[in-house]
Motif scaffolding. Structure first.
Motif, PDB file in Angstrom:
ATOM      1  N   ARG A  69       0.862  -1.188   0.000  1.00 60.08           N
ATOM      2  CA  ARG A  69       0.000   0.000   0.000  1.00 60.08           C
ATOM      3  C   ARG A  69       0.896   1.234   0.000  1.00 60.08           C
ATOM      4  N   VAL A  70       1.280   1.662  -1.187  1.00 56.93           N
ATOM      5  CA  VAL A  70       2.273   2.723  -1.318  1.00 56.93           C
ATOM      6  C   VAL A  70       1.599   4.068  -1.564  1.00 56.93           C
ATOM      7  N   ASP A  71       2.234   5.101  -1.025  1.00 54.54           N
ATOM      8  CA  ASP A  71       1.835   6.461  -1.357  1.00 54.54           C
ATOM      9  C   ASP A  71       2.078   6.713  -2.845  1.00 54.54           C
ATOM     10  N   PRO A  72       1.420   7.725  -3.413  1.00 58.20           N
ATOM     11  CA  PRO A  72       1.565   7.978  -4.853  1.00 58.20           C
ATOM     12  C   PRO A  72       3.014   8.218  -5.277  1.00 58.20           C
ATOM     13  N   LEU A  73       3.418   7.522  -6.334  1.00 57.03           N
ATOM     14  CA  LEU A  73       4.710   7.742  -6.974  1.00 57.03           C
ATOM     15  C   LEU A  73       4.425   8.464  -8.282  1.00 57.03           C
ATOM     16  N   HIS A  74       4.733   9.735  -8.322  1.00 59.27           N
ATOM     17  CA  HIS A  74       4.322  10.615  -9.416  1.00 59.27           C
ATOM     18  C   HIS A  74       5.504  10.919 -10.314  1.00 59.27           C
ATOM     19  N   ALA A  75       5.298  10.827 -11.628  1.00 66.03           N
ATOM     20  CA  ALA A  75       6.377  11.109 -12.580  1.00 66.03           C
ATOM     21  C   ALA A  75       5.814  11.813 -13.807  1.00 66.03           C
ATOM     22  N   MET A  76       6.584  12.737 -14.344  1.00 67.98           N
ATOM     23  CA  MET A  76       6.204  13.429 -15.572  1.00 67.98           C
ATOM     24  C   MET A  76       6.683  12.625 -16.778  1.00 67.98           C
ATOM     25  N   VAL A  77       5.819  12.467 -17.775  1.00 62.40           N
ATOM     26  CA  VAL A  77       6.187  11.748 -18.997  1.00 62.40           C
ATOM     27  C   VAL A  77       6.237  12.667 -20.210  1.00 62.40           C
ATOM     28  N   GLN A  78       5.712  13.874 -20.071  1.00 62.87           N
ATOM     29  CA  GLN A  78       5.861  14.916 -21.096  1.00 62.87           C
ATOM     30  C   GLN A  78       6.041  16.241 -20.380  1.00 62.87           C
ATOM     31  N   LEU A  79       6.977  17.057 -20.882  1.00 68.62           N
ATOM     32  CA  LEU A  79       7.204  18.377 -20.304  1.00 68.62           C
ATOM     33  C   LEU A  79       7.122  19.421 -21.411  1.00 68.62           C
ATOM     34  N   ASN A  80       5.994  20.115 -21.454  1.00 66.27           N
ATOM     35  CA  ASN A  80       5.813  21.167 -22.465  1.00 66.27           C
ATOM     36  C   ASN A  80       6.212  20.689 -23.859  1.00 66.27           C
ATOM     37  N   THR A  97       1.721   5.838  -9.794  1.00 66.03           N
ATOM     38  CA  THR A  97       1.540   4.494  -9.251  1.00 66.03           C
ATOM     39  C   THR A  97       1.226   4.646  -7.774  1.00 66.03           C
ATOM     40  N   MET A  98       0.143   4.001  -7.323  1.00 64.00           N
ATOM     41  CA  MET A  98      -0.244   4.167  -5.926  1.00 64.00           C
ATOM     42  C   MET A  98      -1.152   3.028  -5.501  1.00 64.00           C
ATOM     43  N   GLN A 101      -5.955   2.239  -1.851  1.00 61.80           N
ATOM     44  CA  GLN A 101      -6.346   2.666  -0.512  1.00 61.80           C
ATOM     45  C   GLN A 101      -5.282   3.577   0.122  1.00 61.80           C
ATOM     46  N   ALA A 102      -4.467   4.218  -0.705  1.00 64.53           N
ATOM     47  CA  ALA A 102      -3.333   4.976  -0.177  1.00 64.53           C
ATOM     48  C   ALA A 102      -3.760   6.219   0.591  1.00 64.53           C
ATOM     49  N   GLY A 103      -4.738   6.952   0.083  1.00 66.84           N
ATOM     50  CA  GLY A 103      -5.146   8.194   0.724  1.00 66.84           C
ATOM     51  C   GLY A 103      -6.575   8.107   1.216  1.00 66.84           C
ATOM     52  N   THR A 295     -12.203  -1.006 -12.292  1.00 70.25           N
ATOM     53  CA  THR A 295     -12.720  -2.351 -12.525  1.00 70.25           C
ATOM     54  C   THR A 295     -11.888  -3.359 -11.750  1.00 70.25           C
ATOM     55  N   GLY A 296     -12.557  -4.192 -10.954  1.00 66.80           N
ATOM     56  CA  GLY A 296     -11.871  -5.188 -10.157  1.00 66.80           C
ATOM     57  C   GLY A 296     -11.237  -4.670  -8.889  1.00 66.80           C
ATOM     58  N   GLY A 297     -11.346  -3.368  -8.624  1.00 64.53           N
ATOM     59  CA  GLY A 297     -10.688  -2.784  -7.468  1.00 64.53           C
ATOM     60  C   GLY A 297     -11.366  -3.152  -6.158  1.00 64.53           C
ATOM     61  N   THR A 298     -10.572  -3.412  -5.133  1.00 68.95           N
ATOM     62  CA  THR A 298     -11.131  -3.674  -3.798  1.00 68.95           C
ATOM     63  C   THR A 298     -11.206  -2.395  -2.962  1.00 68.95           C
ATOM     64  N   GLY A 299     -10.940  -1.283  -3.594  1.00 69.21           N
ATOM     65  CA  GLY A 299     -11.058   0.023  -2.977  1.00 69.21           C
ATOM     66  C   GLY A 299     -10.712   1.052  -4.030  1.00 69.21           C
ATOM     67  N   ALA A 300     -10.911   2.332  -3.679  1.00 71.68           N
ATOM     68  CA  ALA A 300     -10.591   3.389  -4.652  1.00 71.68           C
ATOM     69  C   ALA A 300     -10.496   4.724  -3.946  1.00 71.68           C
ATOM     70  N   PRO A 301      -9.636   5.599  -4.473  1.00 70.48           N
ATOM     71  CA  PRO A 301      -9.566   6.945  -3.917  1.00 70.48           C
ATOM     72  C   PRO A 301     -10.842   7.714  -4.184  1.00 70.48           C
ATOM     73  N   VAL A 302     -11.095   8.698  -3.318  1.00 75.54           N
ATOM     74  CA  VAL A 302     -12.269   9.543  -3.448  1.00 75.54           C
ATOM     75  C   VAL A 302     -11.911  10.937  -2.961  1.00 75.54           C
ATOM     76  N   ALA A 303     -12.506  11.938  -3.563  1.00 75.52           N
ATOM     77  CA  ALA A 303     -12.315  13.325  -3.136  1.00 75.52           C
ATOM     78  C   ALA A 303     -13.686  13.861  -2.727  1.00 75.52           C
ATOM     79  N   PRO A 304     -14.135  13.528  -1.517  1.00 81.05           N
ATOM     80  CA  PRO A 304     -15.492  13.890  -1.105  1.00 81.05           C
ATOM     81  C   PRO A 304     -15.636  15.397  -0.846  1.00 81.05           C
ATOM     82  N   VAL A 305     -16.862  15.846  -1.021  1.00 85.30           N
ATOM     83  CA  VAL A 305     -17.175  17.246  -0.718  1.00 85.30           C
ATOM     84  C   VAL A 305     -18.496  17.270   0.056  1.00 85.30           C
TER      85      VAL A 305
END
Length: 308
Positions: A69-80, A97-98, A101-103, A295-305
């Motif tokens: 259960r890793v925190d988000p690993l964020h990488a840029m694949v295009q820069l301008n 990649t995360m 259930q990370a957050g 699809t197939g996920g046993t959980g998912a991130p959400v940004a509730p309001v």
């Protein structure tokens, strides 16, 4: 080691298998009817919007205690990058990649099994390495909008944060109801505030994770009696951790997800909401909290309001 008789006794009292049909994958979310949603909309007063998600970042909620259960690993694949030649519109793209259930997230009903069974009696083996959850995955939840109710247990007990060893019991929930002036009703999504999120917001991830206040094994029957649709909390483990019953690990997860078919959420930031509810006196609100449909996920991130 098998689960104790006391656990099975509670399970029998809260079991919802077959209540909405043998093929049902939504469980208590079936309690969110059109009438419930219309009543939730009527809760909106000044229109104050309160975000409830923690930021998704590399140094986020996770401590490494839960394998994979890793925190988000964020990488840029295009820069301008000018995709269509010099002088054209330029794009920047990124990947992540995360752990799902990370957050701030919802647990799907397929997230937990016990005694070889998932919700509605389906075999635990329907969750596979190749496809994930074939039954009751998070993708089954296409929308989650209802009346939210904040049960601010910490404030009801006259404190900013419950101590790490505090098990939230039905009496705590009822004291928070009294503070709110609201009675939890069928189809509600209950948000339980312990104040534990304060530690994470202060940068102390390890103290946030352990030991943690949380819901007692006594609370599932309370939620079942009220026909609650879902419950979320401001802690990493949701229920008290370490467990209140020796060697009985994650019993509330099993009772909610497997027996009741009730989704539960972790790592919800309820601090700003606590302030807003206290200032306005409005502890019931419109809650929009649809998870990402993996699809197939046993959980998912959400940004509730929450909309007060």
């Amino acid at each position: 080691m098998s689960l104790p008789d006391a656990f099975h006794a509670i399970a029998a009292r809260v079991n919802n298998w077959g209540r909405w049909g043998a093929d049902d994958e939504l469980g208590t979310l079936n309690l969110i009817t059109d009438e419930v949603v219309r009543a939730a909309v009527a809760c909106v007063g000044p229109g104050r919007r309160v975000p409830l998600a923690v930021p998704l970042r590399r140094d986020g909620v996770q401590t490494g205690a839960i394998p994979g259960r890793v925190d988000p690993l964020h990488a840029m694949v295009q820069l301008n990058q000018e995709l269509f030649g010099p002088g054209t519109v330029a794009c920047s793209d990124d990947v992540v990649t995360m752990g799902l259930q990370a957050g701030t997230h919802w647990d799907a009903l397929a997230h937990v099994s016990h005694s070889g069974r998932l919700y509605n009696g389906r075999p635990a083996g329907t969750v596979t390495a190749h496809a994930g959850a074939a039954f009751a995955s998070i993708a089954a939840v296409r929308h989650l909008v209802s009346r939210g109710v904040l049960l601010d247990v910490a404030r009801a007990r006259g404190t900013g944060r419950l101590p790490g060893g505090h098990a939230v019991v039905p009496e705590d929930l009822e004291a928070a109801e009294e503070l709110a002036g609201v009675r939890v009703a069928g189809g509600d999504v209950v948000l339980v505030r312990t104040g534990q999120m304060r530690l994470l917001l202060a940068g102390d991830r390890h103290a946030y994770a352990y030991p943690s206040p949380g819901l007692s094994i006594r609370t599932p029957e309370w939620f079942h009696a009220r026909d609650v649709a879902a419950v979320a909390a401001d802690t990493l483990t949701f229920e008290i951790f370490p467990p209140e019953v020796a060697d009985l690990w994650l019993p509330v997860h099993a009772l909610h997800l497997v027996e009741m078919g009730m989704p539960q959420g972790q790592n919800w930031n309820l601090e700003e909401l606590s302030t807003a509810c206290g200032e306005t006196g409005r502890y019931a609100f419109l809650l929009a909290a649809t998870p990402e449909p993996f699809t197939g996920g046993t959980g998912a991130p959400v940004a509730p309001v929450a909309v007060l």
